[in-house]
Design a protein around this motif. Structure first.
Motif, PDB file in Angstrom:
ATOM      1  N   PHE A 139     -31.513 -30.185  21.767  1.00  0.00           N
ATOM      2  CA  PHE A 139     -32.290 -31.401  22.022  1.00  0.00           C
ATOM      3  C   PHE A 139     -31.978 -31.914  23.411  1.00  0.00           C
ATOM      4  O   PHE A 139     -30.841 -31.828  23.867  1.00  0.00           O
ATOM      5  CB  PHE A 139     -31.936 -32.498  21.006  1.00  0.00           C
ATOM      6  CG  PHE A 139     -32.504 -33.851  21.369  1.00  0.00           C
ATOM      7  CD1 PHE A 139     -33.841 -34.134  21.179  1.00  0.00           C
ATOM      8  CD2 PHE A 139     -31.696 -34.833  21.925  1.00  0.00           C
ATOM      9  CE1 PHE A 139     -34.380 -35.370  21.525  1.00  0.00           C
ATOM     10  CE2 PHE A 139     -32.215 -36.078  22.278  1.00  0.00           C
ATOM     11  CZ  PHE A 139     -33.562 -36.341  22.080  1.00  0.00           C
ATOM     12  N   GLU A 140     -33.007 -32.474  24.072  1.00  0.00           N
ATOM     13  CA  GLU A 140     -32.809 -33.212  25.319  1.00  0.00           C
ATOM     14  C   GLU A 140     -33.733 -34.406  25.335  1.00  0.00           C
ATOM     15  O   GLU A 140     -34.876 -34.317  24.904  1.00  0.00           O
ATOM     16  CB  GLU A 140     -33.101 -32.347  26.554  1.00  0.00           C
ATOM     17  CG  GLU A 140     -31.960 -31.471  26.962  1.00  0.00           C
ATOM     18  CD  GLU A 140     -32.174 -30.826  28.326  1.00  0.00           C
ATOM     19  OE1 GLU A 140     -32.814 -31.443  29.206  1.00  0.00           O
ATOM     20  OE2 GLU A 140     -31.694 -29.701  28.492  1.00  0.00           O
ATOM     21  N   ARG A 141     -33.213 -35.506  25.864  1.00  0.00           N
ATOM     22  CA  ARG A 141     -34.007 -36.730  26.054  1.00  0.00           C
ATOM     23  C   ARG A 141     -34.135 -36.925  27.548  1.00  0.00           C
ATOM     24  O   ARG A 141     -33.139 -37.024  28.271  1.00  0.00           O
ATOM     25  CB  ARG A 141     -33.307 -37.922  25.400  1.00  0.00           C
ATOM     26  CG  ARG A 141     -34.068 -39.237  25.549  1.00  0.00           C
ATOM     27  CD  ARG A 141     -33.463 -40.342  24.688  1.00  0.00           C
ATOM     28  NE  ARG A 141     -32.066 -40.604  24.935  1.00  0.00           N
ATOM     29  CZ  ARG A 141     -31.614 -41.528  25.787  1.00  0.00           C
ATOM     30  NH1 ARG A 141     -32.453 -42.269  26.472  1.00  0.00           N
ATOM     31  NH2 ARG A 141     -30.323 -41.696  25.950  1.00  0.00           N
ATOM     32  N   GLY A 142     -35.372 -36.983  28.018  1.00  0.00           N
ATOM     33  CA  GLY A 142     -35.626 -37.132  29.446  1.00  0.00           C
ATOM     34  C   GLY A 142     -35.138 -38.457  29.989  1.00  0.00           C
ATOM     35  O   GLY A 142     -35.031 -39.454  29.263  1.00  0.00           O
ATOM     36  N   ASP A 143     -34.848 -38.479  31.284  1.00  0.00           N
ATOM     37  CA  ASP A 143     -34.446 -39.718  31.958  1.00  0.00           C
ATOM     38  C   ASP A 143     -35.521 -40.772  31.740  1.00  0.00           C
ATOM     39  O   ASP A 143     -36.706 -40.514  31.958  1.00  0.00           O
ATOM     40  CB  ASP A 143     -34.266 -39.476  33.457  1.00  0.00           C
ATOM     41  CG  ASP A 143     -33.087 -38.562  33.770  1.00  0.00           C
ATOM     42  OD1 ASP A 143     -32.194 -38.427  32.928  1.00  0.00           O
ATOM     43  OD2 ASP A 143     -33.094 -37.980  34.884  1.00  0.00           O
ATOM     44  N   GLY A 144     -35.109 -41.941  31.301  1.00  0.00           N
ATOM     45  CA  GLY A 144     -36.037 -43.036  31.090  1.00  0.00           C
ATOM     46  C   GLY A 144     -36.667 -43.076  29.715  1.00  0.00           C
ATOM     47  O   GLY A 144     -37.373 -44.032  29.386  1.00  0.00           O
ATOM     48  N   GLU A 169     -44.916 -32.156  35.580  1.00  0.00           N
ATOM     49  CA  GLU A 169     -46.005 -31.667  36.437  1.00  0.00           C
ATOM     50  C   GLU A 169     -47.345 -32.296  36.075  1.00  0.00           C
ATOM     51  O   GLU A 169     -48.201 -32.487  36.934  1.00  0.00           O
ATOM     52  CB  GLU A 169     -46.098 -30.142  36.338  1.00  0.00           C
ATOM     53  CG  GLU A 169     -44.942 -29.432  37.002  1.00  0.00           C
ATOM     54  CD  GLU A 169     -44.867 -27.947  36.668  1.00  0.00           C
ATOM     55  OE1 GLU A 169     -45.790 -27.411  36.008  1.00  0.00           O
ATOM     56  OE2 GLU A 169     -43.868 -27.325  37.061  1.00  0.00           O
ATOM     57  N   ALA A 170     -47.531 -32.624  34.794  1.00  0.00           N
ATOM     58  CA  ALA A 170     -48.784 -33.219  34.329  1.00  0.00           C
ATOM     59  C   ALA A 170     -48.781 -34.746  34.454  1.00  0.00           C
ATOM     60  O   ALA A 170     -49.749 -35.396  34.070  1.00  0.00           O
ATOM     61  CB  ALA A 170     -49.042 -32.813  32.876  1.00  0.00           C
ATOM     62  N   GLY A 171     -47.671 -35.315  34.953  1.00  0.00           N
ATOM     63  CA  GLY A 171     -47.587 -36.762  35.112  1.00  0.00           C
ATOM     64  C   GLY A 171     -47.396 -37.523  33.807  1.00  0.00           C
ATOM     65  O   GLY A 171     -47.740 -38.692  33.713  1.00  0.00           O
ATOM     66  N   MET A 172     -46.829 -36.853  32.822  1.00  0.00           N
ATOM     67  CA  MET A 172     -46.581 -37.502  31.534  1.00  0.00           C
ATOM     68  C   MET A 172     -45.405 -38.462  31.625  1.00  0.00           C
ATOM     69  O   MET A 172     -44.581 -38.375  32.536  1.00  0.00           O
ATOM     70  CB  MET A 172     -46.295 -36.451  30.456  1.00  0.00           C
ATOM     71  CG  MET A 172     -47.449 -35.563  30.119  1.00  0.00           C
ATOM     72  SD  MET A 172     -46.970 -34.381  28.834  1.00  0.00           S
ATOM     73  CE  MET A 172     -48.305 -33.201  28.968  1.00  0.00           C
ATOM     74  N   LYS A 173     -45.314 -39.352  30.666  1.00  0.00           N
ATOM     75  CA  LYS A 173     -44.154 -40.230  30.538  1.00  0.00           C
ATOM     76  C   LYS A 173     -42.944 -39.361  30.193  1.00  0.00           C
ATOM     77  O   LYS A 173     -43.101 -38.203  29.783  1.00  0.00           O
ATOM     78  CB  LYS A 173     -44.415 -41.263  29.438  1.00  0.00           C
ATOM     79  CG  LYS A 173     -45.550 -42.210  29.781  1.00  0.00           C
ATOM     80  CD  LYS A 173     -45.827 -43.130  28.613  1.00  0.00           C
ATOM     81  CE  LYS A 173     -47.039 -44.011  28.926  1.00  0.00           C
ATOM     82  NZ  LYS A 173     -47.485 -44.762  27.753  1.00  0.00           N
ATOM     83  N   PRO A 174     -41.724 -39.882  30.317  1.00  0.00           N
ATOM     84  CA  PRO A 174     -40.534 -39.080  30.017  1.00  0.00           C
ATOM     85  C   PRO A 174     -40.575 -38.524  28.588  1.00  0.00           C
ATOM     86  O   PRO A 174     -40.825 -39.255  27.631  1.00  0.00           O
ATOM     87  CB  PRO A 174     -39.378 -40.067  30.173  1.00  0.00           C
ATOM     88  CG  PRO A 174     -39.907 -41.122  31.084  1.00  0.00           C
ATOM     89  CD  PRO A 174     -41.368 -41.236  30.765  1.00  0.00           C
ATOM     90  N   LEU A 175     -40.338 -37.223  28.479  1.00  0.00           N
ATOM     91  CA  LEU A 175     -40.390 -36.548  27.187  1.00  0.00           C
ATOM     92  C   LEU A 175     -38.998 -36.337  26.601  1.00  0.00           C
ATOM     93  O   LEU A 175     -38.009 -36.272  27.324  1.00  0.00           O
ATOM     94  CB  LEU A 175     -41.073 -35.184  27.332  1.00  0.00           C
ATOM     95  CG  LEU A 175     -42.514 -35.181  27.818  1.00  0.00           C
ATOM     96  CD1 LEU A 175     -43.037 -33.749  27.907  1.00  0.00           C
ATOM     97  CD2 LEU A 175     -43.401 -36.035  26.923  1.00  0.00           C
ATOM     98  N   SER A 176     -38.982 -36.197  25.297  1.00  0.00           N
ATOM     99  CA  SER A 176     -37.799 -35.771  24.563  1.00  0.00           C
ATOM    100  C   SER A 176     -38.232 -34.585  23.718  1.00  0.00           C
ATOM    101  O   SER A 176     -39.314 -34.605  23.131  1.00  0.00           O
ATOM    102  CB  SER A 176     -37.263 -36.894  23.683  1.00  0.00           C
ATOM    103  OG  SER A 176     -36.838 -37.977  24.489  1.00  0.00           O
ATOM    104  N   VAL A 177     -37.376 -33.560  23.663  1.00  0.00           N
ATOM    105  CA  VAL A 177     -37.764 -32.308  23.011  1.00  0.00           C
ATOM    106  C   VAL A 177     -36.630 -31.837  22.110  1.00  0.00           C
ATOM    107  O   VAL A 177     -35.469 -31.786  22.528  1.00  0.00           O
ATOM    108  CB  VAL A 177     -38.062 -31.209  24.062  1.00  0.00           C
ATOM    109  CG1 VAL A 177     -38.552 -29.939  23.383  1.00  0.00           C
ATOM    110  CG2 VAL A 177     -39.062 -31.694  25.101  1.00  0.00           C
ATOM    111  N   VAL A 178     -36.996 -31.467  20.888  1.00  0.00           N
ATOM    112  CA  VAL A 178     -36.028 -30.892  19.960  1.00  0.00           C
ATOM    113  C   VAL A 178     -36.563 -29.553  19.464  1.00  0.00           C
ATOM    114  O   VAL A 178     -37.776 -29.375  19.317  1.00  0.00           O
ATOM    115  CB  VAL A 178     -35.738 -31.829  18.768  1.00  0.00           C
ATOM    116  CG1 VAL A 178     -36.932 -31.967  17.838  1.00  0.00           C
ATOM    117  CG2 VAL A 178     -34.505 -31.387  17.994  1.00  0.00           C
TER     118      VAL A 178
END
Length: 141
Positions: A41-46, A21-30
Motif C-alpha cells: 500500500f502507498e498513500r500519495g502526498d497530500g 500525469e493525468a492531473g488527478m488528485k493524490p491517489l492511494s493504492v493497495v
C-alpha cells in the motif's frame, strides 16, 4: 500464480504515475492477494489518512465477490439490501464502487485485486488498470 511484492510495487508506482500525469488528485493504492490480504500500500502526498480503508474496501469488495467495482456499483443500485448485507458480513470493509479492480492470471483466474482512491471512481479504476498492465497482469475494472 500469485501477485509478487515486486509486481505489487510496480502496480502502485505506475498507478501513482498515471494519476500524476493525468492531473488527478493524490491517489492511494493497495494491492491485495486472492484472499483479501494486503501485499502493499502507498498513500500519495497530500492524500487524506482515511484513504487506506477506502482503497482496501474497494479492492476487498472486488476480490471477495469476484466482481469489478463497476459491476458492484450496479448491483448496489439495483439491490441495495444485498450490498448492505455483504458489508455486514465483511465487517464494513466492502466499498462497492469503481476503483476496485480484479487481477487475473493468464488462465483468467482471480489472483487478487487493486484498490485506488483519491480522484473520481472512474479515474481511480483507470489508474489501477494502468498499474496492473505495467506489471504484466490482466486487470478487469
Amino acid at each position: 500464480m500469485t501477485i509478487t511484492l515486486t509486481a505489487a510495487r510496480t502496480i502502485i508506482r505506475t498507478a501513482m504515475e498515471h494519476g500524476a500525469e493525468a492531473g488527478m488528485k493524490p491517489l492511494s493504492v493497495v494491492v491485495l492477494d486472492a484472499g483479501g490480504h494486503v501485499i502493499a500500500f502507498e498513500r500519495g502526498d497530500g492524500a487524506s489518512p482515511g484513504r487506506f480503508d477506502i482503497a482496501r474496501g474497494k479492492a476487498y469488495a472486488a476480490v471477495m465477490m469476484g466482481m469489478t467495482g463497476s459491476a458492484l456499483r450496479h448491483r448496489a443500485e439495483a439491490q441495495g439490501y444485498f450490498v448492505q448485507a455483504m458489508n455486514g458480513l465483511f465487517d464494513g470493509r466492502f466499498v462497492p464502487v469503481p476503483g476496485g479492480v480484479l487481477v487475473r492470471d493468464g488462465s483468467g483466474a482471480v489472483i487478487g485485486a487493486v484498490g485506488v482512491t483519491g480522484d473520481t471512481s472512474e479515474n481511480d479504476a483507470a489508474a489501477a488498470l494502468a498499474g496492473i498492465e505495467a506489471a504484466g497482469l490482466t486487470g478487469e475494472g
